[in-house]
Design an enzyme around this catalytic site. Structure first.
Site, PDB file in Angstrom:
ATOM      1  N   CYS A 153      -3.063  -2.148   9.076  1.00 54.88           N
ATOM      2  CA  CYS A 153      -3.404  -1.172   7.805  1.00 54.88           C
ATOM      3  C   CYS A 153      -4.130   0.139   8.071  1.00 54.88           C
ATOM      4  O   CYS A 153      -3.753   1.277   7.859  1.00 54.88           O
ATOM      5  CB  CYS A 153      -4.481  -2.290   6.833  1.00 54.88           C
ATOM      6  SG  CYS A 153      -3.230  -3.503   5.947  1.00 54.88           S
TER       7      CYS A 153
ATOM      8  N   LYS B 232      -2.218   3.042   9.899  1.00 55.32           N
ATOM      9  CA  LYS B 232      -1.366   3.621   9.115  1.00 55.32           C
ATOM     10  C   LYS B 232      -1.703   4.197   7.863  1.00 55.32           C
ATOM     11  O   LYS B 232      -1.438   5.196   7.437  1.00 55.32           O
ATOM     12  CB  LYS B 232      -0.057   2.754   8.921  1.00 55.32           C
ATOM     13  CG  LYS B 232      -0.135   1.723   7.908  1.00 55.32           C
ATOM     14  CD  LYS B 232       0.875   0.841   7.687  1.00 55.32           C
ATOM     15  CE  LYS B 232       0.834  -0.354   6.649  1.00 55.32           C
ATOM     16  NZ  LYS B 232       0.412   0.179   5.366  1.00 55.32           N
TER      17      LYS B 232
ATOM     18  N   LYS C 188      -7.885  -8.484  15.809  1.00 59.87           N
ATOM     19  CA  LYS C 188      -8.890  -9.146  15.623  1.00 59.87           C
ATOM     20  C   LYS C 188      -8.439 -10.750  15.439  1.00 59.87           C
ATOM     21  O   LYS C 188      -7.738 -11.005  15.803  1.00 59.87           O
ATOM     22  CB  LYS C 188      -9.496  -8.762  14.142  1.00 59.87           C
ATOM     23  CG  LYS C 188      -8.456  -9.230  12.987  1.00 59.87           C
ATOM     24  CD  LYS C 188      -9.184  -8.783  11.637  1.00 59.87           C
ATOM     25  CE  LYS C 188      -8.360  -9.134  10.618  1.00 59.87           C
ATOM     26  NZ  LYS C 188      -9.130  -8.829   9.211  1.00 59.87           N
TER      27      LYS C 188
ATOM     28  N   THR D 114       0.875  -1.147  -0.045  1.00 59.59           N
ATOM     29  CA  THR D 114       0.134   0.052   0.017  1.00 59.59           C
ATOM     30  C   THR D 114       0.921   1.225   0.063  1.00 59.59           C
ATOM     31  O   THR D 114       1.563   1.327   1.132  1.00 59.59           O
ATOM     32  CB  THR D 114      -0.815  -0.240   1.422  1.00 59.59           C
ATOM     33  OG1 THR D 114      -1.691  -1.329   1.066  1.00 59.59           O
ATOM     34  CG2 THR D 114      -1.989   1.419   1.305  1.00 59.59           C
TER      35      THR D 114
ATOM     36  N   LEU E 221      -7.016  -8.029   0.812  1.00 58.25           N
ATOM     37  CA  LEU E 221      -7.154  -9.297   1.539  1.00 58.25           C
ATOM     38  C   LEU E 221      -7.130  -8.716   3.099  1.00 58.25           C
ATOM     39  O   LEU E 221      -6.575  -7.780   3.498  1.00 58.25           O
ATOM     40  CB  LEU E 221      -6.032 -10.535   1.447  1.00 58.25           C
ATOM     41  CG  LEU E 221      -4.661  -9.991   1.808  1.00 58.25           C
ATOM     42  CD1 LEU E 221      -4.212 -10.115   3.105  1.00 58.25           C
ATOM     43  CD2 LEU E 221      -3.807 -10.930   1.086  1.00 58.25           C
TER      44      LEU E 221
HETATM   45  N1  LIG Z   1      -1.205  -7.374   6.296  1.00 59.41           N
HETATM   46  C1  LIG Z   1      -2.301  -6.955   5.474  1.00 59.41           C
HETATM   47  O1  LIG Z   1      -3.538  -7.442   5.838  1.00 59.41           O
HETATM   48  C2  LIG Z   1      -2.320  -6.330   4.444  1.00 59.41           C
HETATM   49  C3  LIG Z   1      -3.470  -6.156   3.364  1.00 59.41           C
HETATM   50  C4  LIG Z   1      -3.365  -5.366   2.436  1.00 59.41           C
HETATM   51  C5  LIG Z   1      -2.128  -4.507   2.017  1.00 59.41           C
HETATM   52  N2  LIG Z   1      -1.115  -4.491   2.956  1.00 59.41           N
HETATM   53  C6  LIG Z   1       0.071  -3.746   2.670  1.00 59.41           C
HETATM   54  O2  LIG Z   1       1.106  -4.776   2.165  1.00 59.41           O
HETATM   55  C7  LIG Z   1       2.368  -4.348   2.549  1.00 59.41           C
HETATM   56  C8  LIG Z   1       3.007  -5.248   3.182  1.00 59.41           C
HETATM   57  O3  LIG Z   1       2.457  -5.591   4.510  1.00 59.41           O
HETATM   58  P1  LIG Z   1       2.630  -6.888   5.075  1.00 59.41           P
HETATM   59  O4  LIG Z   1       1.558  -7.084   6.458  1.00 59.41           O
HETATM   60  O5  LIG Z   1       2.747  -8.347   4.335  1.00 59.41           O
HETATM   61  O6  LIG Z   1       4.048  -6.765   5.751  1.00 59.41           O
HETATM   62  P2  LIG Z   1       4.884  -7.467   6.800  1.00 59.41           P
HETATM   63  O7  LIG Z   1       5.807  -6.776   7.557  1.00 59.41           O
HETATM   64  O8  LIG Z   1       4.290  -8.717   7.264  1.00 59.41           O
HETATM   65  O9  LIG Z   1       6.109  -8.014   5.515  1.00 59.41           O
HETATM   66  C9  LIG Z   1       6.828  -7.353   4.804  1.00 59.41           C
HETATM   67  C10 LIG Z   1       8.104  -8.337   4.272  1.00 59.41           C
HETATM   68  O10 LIG Z   1       8.931  -7.647   3.459  1.00 59.41           O
HETATM   69  C11 LIG Z   1      10.256  -8.044   3.935  1.00 59.41           C
HETATM   70  N3  LIG Z   1      11.233  -7.031   3.217  1.00 59.41           N
HETATM   71  C12 LIG Z   1      11.477  -5.830   3.403  1.00 59.41           C
HETATM   72  N4  LIG Z   1      12.248  -5.156   2.593  1.00 59.41           N
HETATM   73  C13 LIG Z   1      12.685  -6.308   1.673  1.00 59.41           C
HETATM   74  C14 LIG Z   1      13.539  -6.487   0.442  1.00 59.41           C
HETATM   75  N5  LIG Z   1      14.531  -5.287   0.127  1.00 59.41           N
HETATM   76  N6  LIG Z   1      13.679  -7.611  -0.028  1.00 59.41           N
HETATM   77  C15 LIG Z   1      13.003  -8.563   0.342  1.00 59.41           C
HETATM   78  N7  LIG Z   1      12.173  -8.621   1.255  1.00 59.41           N
HETATM   79  C16 LIG Z   1      12.041  -7.341   2.059  1.00 59.41           C
HETATM   80  C17 LIG Z   1      10.400  -8.141   5.219  1.00 59.41           C
HETATM   81  O11 LIG Z   1      11.399  -8.621   5.865  1.00 59.41           O
HETATM   82  C18 LIG Z   1       9.046  -8.761   5.763  1.00 59.41           C
HETATM   83  O12 LIG Z   1       9.150 -10.167   5.544  1.00 59.41           O
HETATM   84  C19 LIG Z   1       2.182  -3.197   3.315  1.00 59.41           C
HETATM   85  O13 LIG Z   1       2.098  -2.090   2.253  1.00 59.41           O
HETATM   86  C20 LIG Z   1       0.681  -3.226   3.724  1.00 59.41           C
HETATM   87  O14 LIG Z   1       0.068  -2.102   3.780  1.00 59.41           O
HETATM   88  C21 LIG Z   1      -1.292  -5.203   4.081  1.00 59.41           C
END
Ligand SMILES: NC(=O)c1ccc[n+]([C@@H]2O[C@H](COP(=O)([O-])OP(=O)(O)OC[C@H]3O[C@@H](n4cnc5c(N)ncnc54)[C@H](O)[C@@H]3O)[C@@H](O)[C@H]2O)c1
Length: 447
Positions: free
Chosen positions: A263, A266, A324, A122, A153
């Site tokens: 989400c 932030k 949740k 995001t 999701l």
């Molecule tokens: N968690 C949710 O429910 C959700 C839903 C929709 C969108 N998002 C968005 O998706 C994005 C990711 O969220 P998340 O919850 O999966 O984050 P997360 O923190 O669970 O995972 C991010 C991963 O990226 C890795 N990472 C960081 N820099 C890296 C690099 N240069 N190369 C390889 N790996 C790297 C980290 O080690 C980590 O494992 C965010 O922008 C979030 O806002 C999250």
């Protein structure tokens, strides 16, 4: 299609496993070596129902693998997804894009042949332009297109959401990129999930607008709940009464302790900053952010009030800590503010959560953690339901009451998710306190 997922956290891992399940060949990359080692050994870094089996099956079928070095995986990819974190930046609350830009730089050097670079993280409006600039600068001869494909999701239902989305948003004006994205999502497209193709900036903003709208809906019913308490109405009945209106819909109308998670907090904050920078402040969203922030701490005050005005020297038992159910995610969970508020007021806090305690122990070391709900209630003066895990919906109330302190007055059940019927709680000897409803208002409304 060959797909590389950069970032194997919640979104990267779930998306990668689901794409593999569609039949694509997927490599999940993460810079966290421990995470990749664990995944290779079949251990999941997060709790998400069904994920372990889905990953195992696709690894077994040779469609899904895990690496720390992205070069080879990017070189052979048709599409490289960026799914790294975009947390709130310390200080100003804007999205921290350093992980996204670092990933773009790493990807740039490894590109080979026409590749679609997809931002699934995001990210604020205009981030795709910057990703494109970074890649072009690092590798001027690369053939690529940068696409925005936000993910919608929900944690706890992530696989089902990914496989049966309400829509797929693809932001690009490059026809070759649209063709690749349609190919990737073809299995869902065949299931009639609409693909909304827009400009990149529109796609980026769509994700924030969706989250801000949902956060506003939750905040709206939370404020209505407070009003219900003041005027003797029942918020559950109000929610049903308005939710049956198709223009409103019944989802996200459950009054509670305020939204949390990785989400909404932030993303609402980042949208507020984007809008201020653009000279068009979103005052409605600014208010949602402020109301929600205050609500979490207010829940501690609600517990204290329900305990007769003081919790000093008393034990308060909390059931549920994650923001949740069906996740172990503790990011911005209301429990953090509730625990701090109760401890500040002199209470001993004991807690139990089915999946969140490992994370919670790191964030709240001064809490006494119990092995199950009944052990949590042992000797406590008040029991607070913070997260509506299914395991808490049909507790043996007699056993709970007997486990709790019997200082003369009835023990207090503070149900911040309205999962118990006030009259039934009273029959089992509890003083009940819900959100936006009382035994009298519920009896009058029959909800
Ligand atoms: N968690 C949710 O429910 C959700 C839903 C929709 C969108 N998002 C968005 O998706 C994005 C990711 O969220 P998340 O919850 O999966 O984050 P997360 O923190 O669970 O995972 C991010 C991963 O990226 C890795 N990472 C960081 N820099 C890296 C690099 N240069 N190369 C390889 N790996 C790297 C980290 O080690 C980590 O494992 C965010 O922008 C979030 O806002 C999250």
């Amino acid at each position: 299609m060959n797909i590389t997922m950069v970032g194997s956290g919640y979104v990267g891992l779930v998306s990668g496993a689901c794409f593999a399940d569609f039949g694509h060949s997927v490599v999940c990359v993460d810079s966290n070596r421990g995470r990749i080692e664990a995944l290779k050994a079949g251990r999941m870094p997060i709790y998400e129902p069904g994920l372990e089996a889905l990953v195992a099956e696709n690894v077994r079928q040779d469609r899904l693998s895990f690496v720390t070095d992205l070069d080879a995986a990017v070189a052979q990819a048709d599409a490289v997804f960026i799914a790294v974190g975009t947390p709130s930046r310390r200080g100003d609350g804007f999205a921290d894009l350093s992980f996204v830009y670092a990933a773009a730089r790493e990807i740039a050097g490894a590109l080979s042949g026409f590749t679609v670079v997809v931002t699934k993280s995001t990210v604020p409006v205009g981030t795709g332009d910057e990703v494109e600039r970074i890649i072009r600068e690092a590798n001027p001869t690369a053939e690529f297109a940068v696409v925005s494909n936000p993910e919608f999701l929900r944690e706890g239902a992530a696989i089902a959401d990914f496989k049966r989305p309400d829509r797929i948003v693809v932001g690009t004006d490059e026809p070759r990129a649209v063709a690749v994205m349609e190919q990737i999502y073809r299995p869902l497209y065949l299931n009639a999930a609409p693909i909304v193709v827009t400009s990149r900036r529109t796609a980026e903003l769509t994700k924030y607008a969706a989250n801000a709208f949902l956060a506003a809906k939750i905040t709206f019913i939370n404020e209505i709940a407070d009003l219900c308490e003041a005027v003797g109405a029942d918020v559950q009945a109000v929610a049903r009464g308005i939710g049956l209106d198709n223009r409103i819909g019944s989802k996200f109308l459950h009054a509670g302790p305020g939204y949390g998670g990785s989400c909404f907090p932030k993303d609402t904050l980042a949208l507020v900053k984007t809008a201020q920078d653009a000279g068009t402040p979103l005052r409605l969203v600014e208010t949602v952010v402020a109301v929600n922030d205050q609500r979490k701490r207010a829940m501690a005050r609600k517990v204290i009030k329900a305990c007769g005005g003081s919790v000093r020297g008393r034990t308060v038992a909390l059931l549920g800590l994650t923001f949740k159910p069906n996740t172990d995610d503790m990011r911005d969970a209301p429990s953090l503010a509730i625990v701090a508020g109760l401890q500040d007021a002199g209470a001993t806090v004991r807690a139990y959560d089915p999946e969140g305690m490992e994370q919670a122990r790191i964030l709240m070391p001064a809490v006494d953690y119990a092995e199950n709900a009944y052990a949590c209630a042992e000797g406590a003066d008040a029991l607070v339901i913070v997260t509506e895990w299914n395991a808490f919906r049909a507790l043996d109330l007699d056993r709970l009451r007997q486990a709790m302190a019997s200082g003369g007055s009835a023990p207090v059940l503070i149900d911040l998710r309205n999962i118990y019927d006030p009259a039934s709680a009273a029959r089992h000897g509890f003083t009940y306190c819900g959100i936006g409803r009382t035994a009298e208002s519920v009896a009058r409304n029959g909800s």
